[in-house]
Design an enzyme around this catalytic site. Structure first.
Site, PDB file in Angstrom:
ATOM      1  N   HIS A  18      32.709  40.523  43.681  1.00 16.27           N
ATOM      2  CA  HIS A  18      33.968  40.905  44.209  1.00 16.27           C
ATOM      3  C   HIS A  18      35.097  40.518  43.687  1.00 16.27           C
ATOM      4  O   HIS A  18      35.095  39.618  42.684  1.00 16.27           O
ATOM      5  CB  HIS A  18      33.798  40.506  45.853  1.00 16.27           C
ATOM      6  CG  HIS A  18      32.855  41.292  46.761  1.00 16.27           C
ATOM      7  ND1 HIS A  18      31.809  40.692  46.979  1.00 16.27           N
ATOM      8  CD2 HIS A  18      33.058  42.489  47.285  1.00 16.27           C
ATOM      9  CE1 HIS A  18      30.950  41.685  47.770  1.00 16.27           C
ATOM     10  NE2 HIS A  18      31.698  42.507  47.827  1.00 16.27           N
ATOM     11  N   TYR A  77      27.293  51.755  51.318  1.00  9.27           N
ATOM     12  CA  TYR A  77      27.238  50.676  51.897  1.00  9.27           C
ATOM     13  C   TYR A  77      27.698  50.309  53.206  1.00  9.27           C
ATOM     14  O   TYR A  77      27.380  50.080  54.127  1.00  9.27           O
ATOM     15  CB  TYR A  77      27.812  49.575  50.882  1.00  9.27           C
ATOM     16  CG  TYR A  77      27.894  48.243  51.499  1.00  9.27           C
ATOM     17  CD1 TYR A  77      26.828  47.381  51.355  1.00  9.27           C
ATOM     18  CD2 TYR A  77      28.990  47.426  52.101  1.00  9.27           C
ATOM     19  CE1 TYR A  77      26.710  46.050  52.043  1.00  9.27           C
ATOM     20  CE2 TYR A  77      28.883  46.099  52.625  1.00  9.27           C
ATOM     21  CZ  TYR A  77      27.875  45.406  52.643  1.00  9.27           C
ATOM     22  OH  TYR A  77      27.745  44.288  52.970  1.00  9.27           O
ATOM     23  N   VAL A  95      27.013  33.839  52.685  1.00  9.52           N
ATOM     24  CA  VAL A  95      27.443  33.839  54.268  1.00  9.52           C
ATOM     25  C   VAL A  95      26.243  33.138  54.794  1.00  9.52           C
ATOM     26  O   VAL A  95      26.513  32.352  55.648  1.00  9.52           O
ATOM     27  CB  VAL A  95      27.301  35.324  54.794  1.00  9.52           C
ATOM     28  CG1 VAL A  95      27.430  35.506  56.316  1.00  9.52           C
ATOM     29  CG2 VAL A  95      28.758  35.969  54.296  1.00  9.52           C
ATOM     30  N   GLY A  96      24.881  33.461  54.444  1.00  6.26           N
ATOM     31  CA  GLY A  96      23.781  32.847  55.308  1.00  6.26           C
ATOM     32  C   GLY A  96      23.658  31.334  54.720  1.00  6.26           C
ATOM     33  O   GLY A  96      23.271  30.625  55.888  1.00  6.26           O
ATOM     34  N   SER A 150      30.653  44.799  57.680  1.00  7.60           N
ATOM     35  CA  SER A 150      31.740  44.483  56.693  1.00  7.60           C
ATOM     36  C   SER A 150      32.915  45.320  56.904  1.00  7.60           C
ATOM     37  O   SER A 150      32.734  46.174  57.899  1.00  7.60           O
ATOM     38  CB  SER A 150      31.310  44.919  55.290  1.00  7.60           C
ATOM     39  OG  SER A 150      32.210  45.441  54.369  1.00  7.60           O
ATOM     40  N   SER A 151      34.061  44.872  56.735  1.00  3.56           N
ATOM     41  CA  SER A 151      35.386  45.749  56.939  1.00  3.56           C
ATOM     42  C   SER A 151      35.195  46.952  56.280  1.00  3.56           C
ATOM     43  O   SER A 151      36.212  47.994  56.715  1.00  3.56           O
ATOM     44  CB  SER A 151      36.645  44.788  56.492  1.00  3.56           C
ATOM     45  OG  SER A 151      36.490  44.598  55.117  1.00  3.56           O
ATOM     46  N   CYS A 152      34.422  47.364  55.338  1.00  3.09           N
ATOM     47  CA  CYS A 152      34.466  48.497  54.709  1.00  3.09           C
ATOM     48  C   CYS A 152      33.949  49.860  55.566  1.00  3.09           C
ATOM     49  O   CYS A 152      33.972  50.862  55.202  1.00  3.09           O
ATOM     50  CB  CYS A 152      33.597  48.716  53.189  1.00  3.09           C
ATOM     51  SG  CYS A 152      32.035  48.436  53.519  1.00  3.09           S
ATOM     52  N   LYS A 195      26.016  49.965  56.955  1.00  2.00           N
ATOM     53  CA  LYS A 195      26.382  48.791  58.154  1.00  2.00           C
ATOM     54  C   LYS A 195      26.946  49.662  59.271  1.00  2.00           C
ATOM     55  O   LYS A 195      26.595  48.951  60.461  1.00  2.00           O
ATOM     56  CB  LYS A 195      27.774  48.178  57.272  1.00  2.00           C
ATOM     57  CG  LYS A 195      27.273  47.138  56.258  1.00  2.00           C
ATOM     58  CD  LYS A 195      26.368  46.032  56.813  1.00  2.00           C
ATOM     59  CE  LYS A 195      26.100  45.116  55.726  1.00  2.00           C
ATOM     60  NZ  LYS A 195      25.301  44.134  56.182  1.00  2.00           N
TER      61      LYS A 195
END
Length: 318
Positions: free
Chosen positions: A182, A139, A18-19, A110-112, A143
């Site tokens: 993942h 996690y 991502v970064g 994150s969507s989690c 977040k």
């Protein structure tokens, strides 16, 4: 709060998928004052190091993309580290950003964060409405704490700290570790190695029925850049495609792209994780941004990137 070409911009986690995508986007847009540090140069879990870094560098804008991440197995195995390390990283950066007058900070979640059995597609207001998926709860809790911390500093101190929630990501510089990656990069590696070794079958965890949404990391970077320039609200905003695919369909797609001709076997004794995880991206679309890279094209680009690293022996071997 609009970034200027010479604004001092810090990307935390610039070597991750991502970064690094955010770094490429900013560089392509002509931003020429980007600060980055490797984890060897700056341990983001260390409060003193982070405080000193912010005092010395005085970044005006911060993209908080640094995090300890992984797939189902990593999340479930390293539960303490996933909670501790992520809390330390975001606590240190967000607090130092406040102390040093950062003009704007973007926290990437994150969507989690959403409840395991939340209605689909996932709307931003579903946060904290039910129990989380147990395998990645530590996690997710970290977040969620990051989102709430940004809102608290906004409420108490007037900080322009925003939170974005990406869906499942893939792309250049992905993690292809045999155990800790993942699902999409893991499948790319497994199908490739099965093809190389003439393995007759590839076994995949679960039933293949869970549905997932995938966003190319460079599309995420484009969305982050857009939102950093155009979005200043509390709470959170989803970033995704608004489209999903079953794990079985994904496996068949990757199998075809890699050119593997063996069988696919689903180990139904292994966990599936969340049954479905699709983001509602209506809030994002209403603000004028939509993804451009479709899944098949993105996987082809990711596979080329994988081959470059694999052939250069630059990937972990387990």
């Amino acid at each position: 709060m609009i970034m200027k070409k010479n604004s001092t911009i810090y990307i935390a986690g610039h070597r991750g998928m991502v970064g690094s995508a955010i770094y490429r986007k900013l560089a392509a847009e002509g931003f020429n004052n980007i600060i980055a540090r490797t984890s060897a140069e700056l341990d983001l879990r260390d409060q003193v190091q982070v405080a000193l870094f912010f005092e010395q560098e005085k970044p005006e804008y911060v993209f908080l993309a640094a995090a300890k991440v992984g797939g189902i197995m990593a999340n479930n195995t390293y539960r303490a580290e996933f909670l501790h390390d992520n809390l330390q990283i975001q606590n240190n950066i967000i607090h130092s950003a406040y102390l040093n007058g950062v003009k704007k900070l973007m926290f990437l979640g994150s969507s989690c964060i959403y409840p395991k059995m939340a209605p689909q597609p996932l709307k931003e207001e579903y946060l904290l409405t039910g129990p989380l998926e147990p395998t990645n709860e530590p996690y997710a809790i970290a977040k969620i704490a990051g989102i709430k911390m940004c809102d608290a500093y906004r409420s108490q101190y007037g900080c322009n700290f925003i939170s974005v929630m990406p869906t499942n990501l893939y792309g250049y510089n992905d993690n292809y570790h045999p155990q800790n990656s993942h699902v999409l990069p893991a499948l790319i590696r497994r199908f490739h190695e099965a093809k190389q070794n003439n393995t007759p079958a590839v076994t995949i965890w679960g039933t293949g029925t869970p549905r997932r949404e995938f966003l190319f990391a460079d599309d995420l970077a484009d969305a982050c850049f857009y939102l950093m320039q155009n979005y200043d609200e509390e709470g959170l905003i989803n970033i995704g495609t608004g489209e999903d695919i079953s794990i079985k369909e994904l496996a068949l797609l990757i199998k075809n792209i890699v050119g593997y001709h063996g069988e696919i076997v689903f180990d139904t004794e292994k966990p599936d994780g969340t049954p479905r995880k699709l983001m509602d991206v209506g809030k994002l679309h209403s603000r004028g941004w939509k993804h451009t890279v479709e899944l098949e094209d993105g996987i082809k680009a990711a596979y080329i990137d994988f081959l470059t690293k694999y052939n250069a022996h630059a990937l972990p071997v387990g």
